[in-house]
Scaffold this motif. Structure first.
Motif, PDB file in Angstrom:
ATOM      1  N   GLU A 112       0.834  -1.204   0.000  1.00 59.69           N
ATOM      2  CA  GLU A 112       0.000   0.000   0.000  1.00 59.69           C
ATOM      3  C   GLU A 112       0.865   1.248   0.000  1.00 59.69           C
ATOM      4  OE1 GLU A 112      -3.098   0.492   2.902  1.00 59.69           O
ATOM      5  OE2 GLU A 112      -3.431  -1.671   2.954  1.00 59.69           O
ATOM      6  N   GLU A 113       1.917   1.227   0.809  1.00 59.94           N
ATOM      7  CA  GLU A 113       2.766   2.402   0.936  1.00 59.94           C
ATOM      8  C   GLU A 113       3.474   2.708  -0.374  1.00 59.94           C
ATOM      9  OE1 GLU A 113       5.831   4.145   4.305  1.00 59.94           O
ATOM     10  OE2 GLU A 113       5.319   2.026   4.284  1.00 59.94           O
ATOM     11  N   ILE A 114       4.010   1.686  -1.029  1.00 61.40           N
ATOM     12  CA  ILE A 114       4.707   1.909  -2.299  1.00 61.40           C
ATOM     13  C   ILE A 114       3.731   2.368  -3.363  1.00 61.40           C
ATOM     14  CG2 ILE A 114       6.057   0.812  -4.114  1.00 61.40           C
ATOM     15  CD1 ILE A 114       7.253  -1.028  -2.022  1.00 61.40           C
ATOM     16  N   THR A 115       2.547   1.753  -3.393  1.00 58.09           N
ATOM     17  CA  THR A 115       1.532   2.168  -4.361  1.00 58.09           C
ATOM     18  C   THR A 115       1.147   3.622  -4.157  1.00 58.09           C
ATOM     19  OG1 THR A 115       0.653  -0.078  -4.509  1.00 58.09           O
ATOM     20  CG2 THR A 115      -0.796   1.700  -5.206  1.00 58.09           C
ATOM     21  N   ARG A 116       1.031   4.021  -2.910  1.00 54.91           N
ATOM     22  CA  ARG A 116       0.680   5.415  -2.617  1.00 54.91           C
ATOM     23  C   ARG A 116       1.792   6.365  -3.080  1.00 54.91           C
ATOM     24  NH1 ARG A 116       0.151   4.743   2.235  1.00 54.91           N
ATOM     25  NH2 ARG A 116       1.950   5.766   3.126  1.00 54.91           N
ATOM     26  N   ILE A 117       3.040   5.947  -2.915  1.00 53.52           N
ATOM     27  CA  ILE A 117       4.165   6.781  -3.351  1.00 53.52           C
ATOM     28  C   ILE A 117       4.163   6.937  -4.871  1.00 53.52           C
ATOM     29  CG2 ILE A 117       6.681   6.820  -3.546  1.00 53.52           C
ATOM     30  CD1 ILE A 117       6.767   5.564  -0.724  1.00 53.52           C
ATOM     31  N   LEU A 118       3.827   5.859  -5.589  1.00 53.67           N
ATOM     32  CA  LEU A 118       3.833   5.902  -7.053  1.00 53.67           C
ATOM     33  C   LEU A 118       2.624   6.640  -7.624  1.00 53.67           C
ATOM     34  CD1 LEU A 118       5.009   2.357  -8.232  1.00 53.67           C
ATOM     35  CD2 LEU A 118       6.213   4.531  -8.523  1.00 53.67           C
ATOM     36  N   ARG A 119       1.578   6.794  -6.838  1.00 56.53           N
ATOM     37  CA  ARG A 119       0.314   7.311  -7.372  1.00 56.53           C
ATOM     38  C   ARG A 119       0.444   8.656  -8.092  1.00 56.53           C
ATOM     39  NH1 ARG A 119      -3.252   6.766  -2.858  1.00 56.53           N
ATOM     40  NH2 ARG A 119      -3.111   4.551  -3.341  1.00 56.53           N
ATOM     41  N   PRO A 120       1.227   9.620  -7.575  1.00 59.61           N
ATOM     42  CA  PRO A 120       1.307  10.905  -8.290  1.00 59.61           C
ATOM     43  C   PRO A 120       1.975  10.822  -9.659  1.00 59.61           C
ATOM     44  CG  PRO A 120       2.034  11.121  -5.999  1.00 59.61           C
ATOM     45  CD  PRO A 120       1.928   9.662  -6.289  1.00 59.61           C
ATOM     46  N   PHE A 121       2.620   9.696  -9.964  1.00 60.00           N
ATOM     47  CA  PHE A 121       3.328   9.557 -11.232  1.00 60.00           C
ATOM     48  C   PHE A 121       2.486   8.816 -12.267  1.00 60.00           C
ATOM     49  CE2 PHE A 121       6.407   9.779  -7.797  1.00 60.00           C
ATOM     50  CZ  PHE A 121       7.327  10.713  -8.248  1.00 60.00           C
ATOM     51  N   PRO A 165       6.015   6.965 -17.097  1.00 59.45           N
ATOM     52  CA  PRO A 165       6.540   5.695 -16.611  1.00 59.45           C
ATOM     53  C   PRO A 165       7.275   5.898 -15.291  1.00 59.45           C
ATOM     54  CG  PRO A 165       7.112   6.048 -18.926  1.00 59.45           C
ATOM     55  CD  PRO A 165       6.576   7.339 -18.411  1.00 59.45           C
ATOM     56  N   ALA A 166       6.952   5.123 -14.285  1.00 66.28           N
ATOM     57  CA  ALA A 166       7.606   5.256 -12.979  1.00 66.28           C
ATOM     58  C   ALA A 166       7.679   3.894 -12.314  1.00 66.28           C
ATOM     59  CB  ALA A 166       6.866   6.260 -12.094  1.00 66.28           C
ATOM     60  N   PHE A 167       8.774   3.681 -11.586  1.00 71.23           N
ATOM     61  CA  PHE A 167       8.922   2.427 -10.843  1.00 71.23           C
ATOM     62  C   PHE A 167       9.727   2.700  -9.589  1.00 71.23           C
ATOM     63  CE2 PHE A 167      11.991   2.751 -14.278  1.00 71.23           C
ATOM     64  CZ  PHE A 167      13.234   2.547 -13.661  1.00 71.23           C
ATOM     65  N   ALA A 168       9.560   1.834  -8.603  1.00 74.84           N
ATOM     66  CA  ALA A 168      10.234   1.987  -7.315  1.00 74.84           C
ATOM     67  C   ALA A 168      11.305   0.924  -7.167  1.00 74.84           C
ATOM     68  CB  ALA A 168       9.221   1.896  -6.177  1.00 74.84           C
ATOM     69  N   ILE A 169      12.488   1.340  -6.706  1.00 78.21           N
ATOM     70  CA  ILE A 169      13.621   0.427  -6.523  1.00 78.21           C
ATOM     71  C   ILE A 169      14.030   0.450  -5.057  1.00 78.21           C
ATOM     72  CG2 ILE A 169      15.976  -0.125  -7.249  1.00 78.21           C
ATOM     73  CD1 ILE A 169      15.557   1.445  -9.746  1.00 78.21           C
ATOM     74  N   ARG A 197      10.515  -2.897  -6.989  1.00 80.99           N
ATOM     75  CA  ARG A 197       9.470  -3.334  -6.068  1.00 80.99           C
ATOM     76  C   ARG A 197       8.071  -3.149  -6.640  1.00 80.99           C
ATOM     77  NH1 ARG A 197      10.512  -3.807  -0.675  1.00 80.99           N
ATOM     78  NH2 ARG A 197       8.323  -4.429  -0.636  1.00 80.99           N
ATOM     79  N   ALA A 198       7.869  -2.098  -7.429  1.00 80.21           N
ATOM     80  CA  ALA A 198       6.536  -1.833  -7.988  1.00 80.21           C
ATOM     81  C   ALA A 198       6.688  -0.951  -9.208  1.00 80.21           C
ATOM     82  CB  ALA A 198       5.639  -1.155  -6.946  1.00 80.21           C
ATOM     83  N   VAL A 199       5.774  -1.101 -10.150  1.00 74.94           N
ATOM     84  CA  VAL A 199       5.783  -0.279 -11.360  1.00 74.94           C
ATOM     85  C   VAL A 199       4.367   0.229 -11.598  1.00 74.94           C
ATOM     86  CG1 VAL A 199       7.626  -1.698 -12.350  1.00 74.94           C
ATOM     87  CG2 VAL A 199       5.268  -2.137 -13.017  1.00 74.94           C
ATOM     88  N   ASN A 200       4.270   1.375 -12.253  1.00 73.51           N
ATOM     89  CA  ASN A 200       2.929   1.826 -12.631  1.00 73.51           C
ATOM     90  C   ASN A 200       2.579   1.289 -14.011  1.00 73.51           C
ATOM     91  OD1 ASN A 200       4.253   3.502 -14.432  1.00 73.51           O
ATOM     92  ND2 ASN A 200       3.601   5.419 -13.489  1.00 73.51           N
ATOM     93  N   THR A 201       1.352   1.495 -14.404  1.00 74.85           N
ATOM     94  CA  THR A 201       0.876   0.926 -15.668  1.00 74.85           C
ATOM     95  C   THR A 201       1.649   1.473 -16.856  1.00 74.85           C
ATOM     96  OG1 THR A 201      -1.335   0.713 -14.717  1.00 74.85           O
ATOM     97  CG2 THR A 201      -1.168   0.589 -17.107  1.00 74.85           C
ATOM     98  N   LEU A 239      -4.693  -7.372  -6.170  1.00 75.74           N
ATOM     99  CA  LEU A 239      -4.140  -7.032  -7.479  1.00 75.74           C
ATOM    100  C   LEU A 239      -4.218  -5.529  -7.719  1.00 75.74           C
ATOM    101  CD1 LEU A 239      -3.121  -7.863 -10.344  1.00 75.74           C
ATOM    102  CD2 LEU A 239      -5.532  -8.000 -11.000  1.00 75.74           C
ATOM    103  N   THR A 240      -5.339  -4.914  -7.361  1.00 75.15           N
ATOM    104  CA  THR A 240      -5.502  -3.477  -7.568  1.00 75.15           C
ATOM    105  C   THR A 240      -4.457  -2.693  -6.791  1.00 75.15           C
ATOM    106  OG1 THR A 240      -7.866  -3.823  -7.873  1.00 75.15           O
ATOM    107  CG2 THR A 240      -7.150  -1.568  -7.474  1.00 75.15           C
ATOM    108  N   ARG A 241      -4.136  -3.149  -5.602  1.00 78.59           N
ATOM    109  CA  ARG A 241      -3.079  -2.478  -4.841  1.00 78.59           C
ATOM    110  C   ARG A 241      -1.731  -2.603  -5.551  1.00 78.59           C
ATOM    111  NH1 ARG A 241      -4.869  -0.748  -0.010  1.00 78.59           N
ATOM    112  NH2 ARG A 241      -6.547  -1.870   1.050  1.00 78.59           N
ATOM    113  N   ARG A 242      -1.530  -3.703  -6.262  1.00 76.71           N
ATOM    114  CA  ARG A 242      -0.251  -3.910  -6.940  1.00 76.71           C
ATOM    115  C   ARG A 242      -0.133  -3.092  -8.212  1.00 76.71           C
ATOM    116  NH1 ARG A 242       2.460  -8.718  -5.893  1.00 76.71           N
ATOM    117  NH2 ARG A 242       4.016  -7.939  -7.353  1.00 76.71           N
ATOM    118  N   ILE A 243      -1.185  -3.063  -9.022  1.00 74.76           N
ATOM    119  CA  ILE A 243      -1.082  -2.424 -10.343  1.00 74.76           C
ATOM    120  C   ILE A 243      -1.718  -1.044 -10.379  1.00 74.76           C
ATOM    121  CG2 ILE A 243      -1.008  -4.658 -11.492  1.00 74.76           C
ATOM    122  CD1 ILE A 243      -3.879  -4.229 -12.403  1.00 74.76           C
ATOM    123  N   GLY A 244      -2.366  -0.634  -9.281  1.00 76.73           N
ATOM    124  CA  GLY A 244      -2.998   0.669  -9.244  1.00 76.73           C
ATOM    125  C   GLY A 244      -4.401   0.625  -9.830  1.00 76.73           C
ATOM    126  N   LYS A 245      -5.197   1.622  -9.491  1.00 74.83           N
ATOM    127  CA  LYS A 245      -6.592   1.626  -9.912  1.00 74.83           C
ATOM    128  C   LYS A 245      -6.735   1.839 -11.416  1.00 74.83           C
ATOM    129  CE  LYS A 245      -8.367   3.074  -5.432  1.00 74.83           C
ATOM    130  NZ  LYS A 245      -9.051   4.127  -4.655  1.00 74.83           N
TER     131      LYS A 245
END
Length: 605
Positions: A102-111, A115-119, A126-130, A473-479
């Motif tokens: 949840e925390e990583i998804t929240r961090i990625l949400r503004p992007f 293309p954005a991903f967390a390392i 750790r997570a990528v956006n769509t 899944l939604t938490r992983r890939i975003g809404k």
């Protein structure tokens, strides 16, 4: 079942592999059943495999559904199957650290637009956006070398990430790297975030290097460069080769070097790399819109939804009920049921239109959604939901109003109108379903909707795992990623939420279903397995005889396919069906003005 210590996945016993195929599934080929079972545990370990389970599950259940009675059959009602689903649910709970994801998804949400991903500190993605998944081929759990970036650039990215992760004073960096496919440049913006446990995570956002038209003027004015020096710096940012710059400008290599030396002096930079980073940062800052600037709309409205607190009332039993009031807070009332997928807000343009028309859209938040108290465990969920709606109308001093329902949730309009004839002046259903639909309706659904809606109808005892995994899944890939998945077969729906107004409404509204600290998966299941998909056809005649009932249906709806719309038209001539070839399930958000015109009339009935 036990866990393989090396691969952290469930291992079936020999008996489970060979002798535990439930008797009800014996009509299926063994390999089909084993494939479905295997996918079940794969999804529990990693929800990103969800779509593969959908495909295999349809192979297993589809033939059985065709032979089933529409209202009196529960498929796969076998304790061994239920036990596998229970175990898979335990696996999901054990291997999904939801708080971190949840925390990583929240961090990625503004992007969301780039293309954005967390390392993390181990250089694991750790997570990528769509957008990163589509444009860069990035995947959760991947590594940097999987990206389409020139191999020699990867070490620089690693060093930058490691530096930010260890650095206390600097939290951001900007880099220019070349792709390995076509040699084009990407600008990477790296930013360090600290997780709740104080471990660092670095978000990398990528953009194609596109120097803006005003870039030269920005650099010239910022550093007192000559026009020639600004053009050279522009060229350096664009291509990076001094020889190429000299050739293109018709100057000697020494002249270009001299100009760059002068530029470095004026900018107080010590290397070309530092100079390029500074130039990119200055140009980027210059493009940030002032707070009151209106974003580009590309011909569509980009108004922002009005922020407001939900209203709250407390029942005599101590339950909390939250609700929204959209449009004119003193206007003519409309009761709106937000459906299980949670769409309590309307597009900003629609809410503004409602305000101008003097319409007050009252939206009770379902039990178990947002901060509304869940229905007691052994209670009738439908009855609690309808009772909450009545309490909200009484709190708002409503004596008569129309009822708006969406998709399968349109069902609630009928028992509510039947039980409260004095309150409801008419019904409008957007993407509504009626109960007298056979298995061909499910055969024609999009696979995501068939998996959940068909699961609720034919395998309700297994639905909890299906829905909980969908939420994971939604938490992983975003809404947005989830919207892209479930509406992948509906061009109309995809076009609808490409409108910034609609997307904003969906993202903000869905917070009552899934957001930080909120997951309404249990309430979602309970709303689906009550009366919605059972035979409630006896309610239709008395309701339609007393009040107008209007259905808006789109021919690109992944839940109500065209054949189902045709069947409803034949069976229910007393209902006013309005069919839109250019719409899908999100028809009320696509044709909200038509809907509000109808509702305006119904408020005066």
């Amino acid at each position: 079942m036990h866990f393989d210590q090396k691969e952290n996945r469930p291992v079936e016993s020999e008996a489970a592999r060979e002798g535990s195929i439930p008797q009800i599934a014996r009509s299926l080929p063994d390999d089909t059943w084993h494939a479905a079972l295997g996918r079940l545990y794969d999804v529990a370990l990693d929800p990103l495999h969800y779509e593969t389970l959908i495909d295999v599950w349809e192979d297993a259940v589809g033939p059985m559904r065709k032979r089933a009675d529409a209202f009196n059959t529960t498929l796969l009602n076998d304790p061994e199957i239920a036990e596998h689903f229970r175990r898979a649910g335990e696996v999901l709970d054990r291997v999904m650290p939801e708080n971190i994801e949840e925390e990583i998804t929240r961090i990625l949400r503004p992007f969301g637009r780039v293309p954005a991903f967390a390392i993390d500190g181990r250089m694991r993605i750790r997570a990528v956006n769509t957008v990163a998944r589509v444009q860069l081929g990035a995947v959760d759990g991947g590594i940097l070398t999987d990206l389409p970036i020139l191999g020699t650039e990867i070490a620089s990215i690693r060093n930058a990430v490691a530096g930010l992760a260890a650095e206390q004073d600097h939290t951001a960096a900007i880099m220019r790297v070349r792709t390995g496919e076509d040699g084009r440049f990407l600008i990477l913006r790296l930013q360090r975030f600290l997780m709740a446990d104080q471990s660092p995570i670095v978000v990398v956002a990528a953009n194609d290097l596109k120097f803006p038209a005003q870039g030269q003027a920005v650099l010239r004015d910022a550093f007192a460069l000559t026009q020639a020096e600004a053009e050279v710096l522009h060229a350096l940012v664009d291509c990076g080769s001094l020889t190429e710059i000299a050739t293109k400008r018709g100057r000697s290599l020494d002249t270009i070097r001299s100009q760059i030396k002068t530029i470095m002096s004026k900018t107080e930079t010590r290397s070309q790399v530092e100079l390029v980073r500074l130039a990119l940062s200055v140009v980027e800052i210059s493009q940030v819109s002032p707070p009151n600037a209106a974003p580009e709309s590309k011909g569509r409205s980009v108004k922002k939804l009005t922020s407001f607190a939900s209203k709250t009332l407390t029942t005599p039993e101590g339950r909390r009920i939250d609700y929204f009031v959209l449009g004119d807070p003193m206007g003519r009332p409309i009761l709106y049921s937000h459906m299980a997928l949670a769409m309590p807000r309307w597009p900003a343009s629609a809410e503004a239109f409602a305000h101008r028309r003097g319409l007050r859209i009252i939206v009770p938040i379902y039990p178990g959604y947002g901060h509304t108290t869940p229905a007691p465990r052994k209670s009738d969920y439908d009855a609690v939901l309808l009772s909450d709606a009545r309490r909200v109308l009484l709190a708002e001093n409503v004596t008569r109003c129309p009822y708006v329902g969406v998709a399968g949730g349109s069902y609630f309009a009928f028992p509510f109108a039947h039980e409260n004839p004095e309150l409801i002046s008419g019904i409008l259903c957007g993407g509504g379903m009626l109960p007298d639909l056979d298995h061909t309706t499910y055969d024609g659904m999009g696979k995501w909707h068939r998996f959940i809606v068909g699961g609720a109808k034919y395998t309700p005892h297994l639905l909890s795992f299906m829905v909980k995994t969908g939420f994971a899944l939604t938490r992983r890939i975003g809404k947005i990623g989830f919207l892209n998945a479930i509406y992948s077969g509906s061009e109309a729906d995809k076009e609808t939420y490409s409108d910034p107004d609609v997307l904003e409404a969906l993202l903000i509204g869905s917070e009552v279903g899934l957001s930080e600290g909120i997951s309404a998966h249990d309430a979602y299941v309970r709303s689906m397995i009550g009366g919605m998909l059972k035979d409630w056809s006896a309610l239709i005649a008395p309701v339609t005889a007393r009040i107008p009932v209007i259905f808006f249906n789109g021919l690109q709806d992944p839940q109500v396919p065209p054949a189902a719309v045709e069947q409803m038209l034949r069976n229910h001539p007393q209902i006013d069906f309005r069919v839109y070839p250019d719409a899908g399930q999100l028809i009320l958000f696509r044709h909200w003005q038509d809907a509000l015109e109808v509702l305006d009339d119904l408020t005066r009935a």
